[in-house]
Design an enzyme around this catalytic site. Sequence first.
Site, PDB file in Angstrom:
ATOM      1  N   ALA A  96       0.920  -1.281   0.139  1.00  0.00           N
ATOM      2  CA  ALA A  96      -0.124   0.131   0.008  1.00  0.00           C
ATOM      3  C   ALA A  96       1.053   1.224   0.034  1.00  0.00           C
ATOM      4  O   ALA A  96       2.130   1.234   0.530  1.00  0.00           O
ATOM      5  CB  ALA A  96      -0.808  -0.012   1.389  1.00  0.00           C
ATOM      6  N   GLY A 139       0.732  -4.890   0.793  1.00  0.00           N
ATOM      7  CA  GLY A 139      -0.527  -5.071   0.066  1.00  0.00           C
ATOM      8  C   GLY A 139      -0.222  -5.678  -1.276  1.00  0.00           C
ATOM      9  O   GLY A 139      -1.128  -6.404  -2.039  1.00  0.00           O
ATOM     10  N   GLU A 142      -0.323  -9.344  -0.876  1.00  0.00           N
ATOM     11  CA  GLU A 142      -1.896  -9.504  -0.736  1.00  0.00           C
ATOM     12  C   GLU A 142      -2.618  -9.432  -1.927  1.00  0.00           C
ATOM     13  O   GLU A 142      -3.439 -10.209  -1.913  1.00  0.00           O
ATOM     14  CB  GLU A 142      -2.551  -8.534   0.246  1.00  0.00           C
ATOM     15  CG  GLU A 142      -1.985  -8.582   1.870  1.00  0.00           C
ATOM     16  CD  GLU A 142      -2.263  -7.497   2.736  1.00  0.00           C
ATOM     17  OE1 GLU A 142      -2.217  -6.423   2.383  1.00  0.00           O
ATOM     18  OE2 GLU A 142      -2.995  -7.717   3.709  1.00  0.00           O
ATOM     19  N   GLU A 162       4.469  -5.078   7.213  1.00  0.00           N
ATOM     20  CA  GLU A 162       3.712  -4.165   7.889  1.00  0.00           C
ATOM     21  C   GLU A 162       4.024  -3.692   9.394  1.00  0.00           C
ATOM     22  O   GLU A 162       4.183  -2.765   9.973  1.00  0.00           O
ATOM     23  CB  GLU A 162       2.222  -4.347   7.896  1.00  0.00           C
ATOM     24  CG  GLU A 162       1.550  -4.198   6.478  1.00  0.00           C
ATOM     25  CD  GLU A 162       1.415  -5.559   5.507  1.00  0.00           C
ATOM     26  OE1 GLU A 162       2.337  -6.499   5.830  1.00  0.00           O
ATOM     27  OE2 GLU A 162       0.948  -5.630   4.633  1.00  0.00           O
TER      28      GLU A 162
HETATM   29  N1  CAA Z   1       4.717   3.165  -0.603  1.00  0.00           N
HETATM   30  C1  CAA Z   1       5.023   4.298  -1.065  1.00  0.00           C
HETATM   31  N2  CAA Z   1       6.223   4.359  -1.649  1.00  0.00           N
HETATM   32  C2  CAA Z   1       6.981   3.464  -1.897  1.00  0.00           C
HETATM   33  C3  CAA Z   1       6.535   2.045  -1.246  1.00  0.00           C
HETATM   34  C4  CAA Z   1       5.490   2.156  -0.453  1.00  0.00           C
HETATM   35  N3  CAA Z   1       4.849   1.115  -0.126  1.00  0.00           N
HETATM   36  N4  CAA Z   1       7.643   1.235  -1.497  1.00  0.00           N
HETATM   37  C5  CAA Z   1       8.426   2.012  -2.075  1.00  0.00           C
HETATM   38  N5  CAA Z   1       8.180   3.339  -2.183  1.00  0.00           N
HETATM   39  C6  CAA Z   1       8.861   4.349  -2.970  1.00  0.00           C
HETATM   40  C7  CAA Z   1      10.090   4.919  -2.143  1.00  0.00           C
HETATM   41  O1  CAA Z   1       9.458   5.741  -1.094  1.00  0.00           O
HETATM   42  C8  CAA Z   1      10.965   5.405  -3.240  1.00  0.00           C
HETATM   43  O2  CAA Z   1      10.511   6.891  -3.648  1.00  0.00           O
HETATM   44  P1  CAA Z   1      11.447   7.957  -3.685  1.00  0.00           P
HETATM   45  O3  CAA Z   1      12.181   7.672  -4.715  1.00  0.00           O
HETATM   46  O4  CAA Z   1      10.462   9.220  -4.009  1.00  0.00           O
HETATM   47  O5  CAA Z   1      12.129   8.078  -2.077  1.00  0.00           O
HETATM   48  C9  CAA Z   1      10.645   4.659  -4.264  1.00  0.00           C
HETATM   49  O6  CAA Z   1       9.543   3.810  -4.206  1.00  0.00           O
HETATM   50  C10 CAA Z   1      11.933   3.361  -4.513  1.00  0.00           C
HETATM   51  O7  CAA Z   1      11.943   2.970  -3.189  1.00  0.00           O
HETATM   52  P2  CAA Z   1      13.495   2.662  -2.519  1.00  0.00           P
HETATM   53  O8  CAA Z   1      14.457   3.812  -2.640  1.00  0.00           O
HETATM   54  O9  CAA Z   1      13.023   2.326  -0.984  1.00  0.00           O
HETATM   55  O10 CAA Z   1      13.940   1.446  -3.145  1.00  0.00           O
HETATM   56  P3  CAA Z   1      14.869   0.091  -2.557  1.00  0.00           P
HETATM   57  O11 CAA Z   1      15.105  -0.821  -3.807  1.00  0.00           O
HETATM   58  O12 CAA Z   1      16.027   0.851  -1.886  1.00  0.00           O
HETATM   59  O13 CAA Z   1      13.772  -0.575  -1.624  1.00  0.00           O
HETATM   60  C11 CAA Z   1      11.889  -1.864  -0.980  1.00  0.00           C
HETATM   61  C12 CAA Z   1      12.961  -1.297  -2.160  1.00  0.00           C
HETATM   62  C13 CAA Z   1      12.602  -2.789   0.145  1.00  0.00           C
HETATM   63  C14 CAA Z   1      10.603  -2.607  -1.713  1.00  0.00           C
HETATM   64  C15 CAA Z   1      11.539  -0.798  -0.175  1.00  0.00           C
HETATM   65  O14 CAA Z   1      10.906   0.391  -1.040  1.00  0.00           O
HETATM   66  C16 CAA Z   1      10.515  -0.740   0.883  1.00  0.00           C
HETATM   67  O15 CAA Z   1      10.804  -1.446   2.038  1.00  0.00           O
HETATM   68  N6  CAA Z   1       9.139  -0.566   0.729  1.00  0.00           N
HETATM   69  C17 CAA Z   1       8.018  -0.621   1.597  1.00  0.00           C
HETATM   70  C18 CAA Z   1       7.620  -1.949   1.798  1.00  0.00           C
HETATM   71  C19 CAA Z   1       6.650  -1.938   2.836  1.00  0.00           C
HETATM   72  O16 CAA Z   1       6.619  -1.844   3.842  1.00  0.00           O
HETATM   73  N7  CAA Z   1       5.259  -2.142   2.169  1.00  0.00           N
HETATM   74  C20 CAA Z   1       4.274  -2.500   3.151  1.00  0.00           C
HETATM   75  C21 CAA Z   1       3.250  -1.240   3.194  1.00  0.00           C
HETATM   76  S1  CAA Z   1       1.960  -1.458   4.288  1.00  0.00           S
HETATM   77  C22 CAA Z   1       0.710  -2.327   3.330  1.00  0.00           C
HETATM   78  O17 CAA Z   1       0.917  -2.575   2.543  1.00  0.00           O
HETATM   79  C23 CAA Z   1      -0.670  -2.352   4.152  1.00  0.00           C
HETATM   80  C24 CAA Z   1      -1.643  -3.363   3.648  1.00  0.00           C
HETATM   81  O18 CAA Z   1      -1.577  -4.539   4.253  1.00  0.00           O
HETATM   82  C25 CAA Z   1      -2.607  -3.141   2.635  1.00  0.00           C
END
Ligand code: CAA
Length: 288
Positions: A96, A139, A142, A162
């Site tokens: 998400a 998400g 999911e 999460e």
């Molecule tokens: N939401 C918003 N933006 C996201 C994102 C997310 N879930 N995941 C990545 N991005 C964005 C980053 O903020 C970044 O944007 P900027 O360039 O503007 O800073 C861009 O995508 C690239 O990401 P990274 O620089 O972090 O890339 P990376 O290769 O270093 O890492 C990753 C990749 C490990 C996937 C890391 O981005 C990450 O951990 N993302 C979050 C994953 C996460 O926590 N997901 C769960 C979300 S909560 C949820 O989903 C609730 C639910 O049940 C519905």
Amino acid sequence: MAAVCRMLRLAAARYPCRPGVFRQFSAGPSFQYILVERKGQSQNVGFIQLNRPKALNALCDGLMTEINRALDSFEADPQIGAIVITGSEKAFAAGADIKEMQNRTFQECYGGSFLAHWNRVSTVRKPVIAAVNGYALGGGCELAMMCDIIYAGEKAQFGQPEILLGTIPGAGGTQRLTRAVGKSLAMEMVLTGDRINAQEAKEAGLVSRVYPVDKVVDEAITCGEKIAQNSKLIVSMAKEAVNGAFELSLSEGNRLEKRLFHSTFATDDRKEGMTAFVEKRKTNFNDH
Ligand code: CAA
């Protein structure tokens, strides 16, 4: 009509560097966050590609709304027999959209039933195949699990991180992951936020097949074509019966299966399938 065209031209000029913006799907709706096409030799596989590469396909509200609209179109299209959902090589979807969620209050989430419209994928009657490359997190995992079949590229990673954000999965992760991989691994993933790779996901039963990165989408489309060759009516019944296994007791599930099995005898396609076998010829299903 001229006014609509002018609006689209203006909008396209305003967002020149964002691929996919205002891309059209036949005469139907236009999309900003996804690409929508028909695939397969008979153009009978609906294809949805998440297209927010800079955000690793983070699932913002607009993207999920667009997926729902595309699914509605495919569901209503009699030519389409299966649907494939994919992302990019780097990310199926990184979850998400955290930036969109960051400042939400409990009142907004509860009052607005946040994520309530995310489950459309799981209610589609036509089979949906996820072709997962790269990250399928939160998400994103999911979303893949709402699909009927998951194919993974060799570098795919699945996780429910999460907990690391101070929240828990909210789009079915705790339920579908547990049903797919069992309690111990699901607990481990949900409580630590650790990811599993494609091979581990295959061994755990989360995905059915693993392919090289550049092959997984084509293989998913091929699977969709194979399904689409069958009677769409009977395919929906088979899908309903298998899904019953996740909701019902064994006796209730067997009863549902039996009723659906009996129902196939009310269709042209059951008659055609068996007649074609006896006559040693190819089937010619008409979806009735
Ligand atoms: N939401 C918003 N933006 C996201 C994102 C997310 N879930 N995941 C990545 N991005 C964005 C980053 O903020 C970044 O944007 P900027 O360039 O503007 O800073 C861009 O995508 C690239 O990401 P990274 O620089 O972090 O890339 P990376 O290769 O270093 O890492 C990753 C990749 C490990 C996937 C890391 O981005 C990450 O951990 N993302 C979050 C994953 C996460 O926590 N997901 C769960 C979300 S909560 C949820 O989903 C609730 C639910 O049940 C519905």
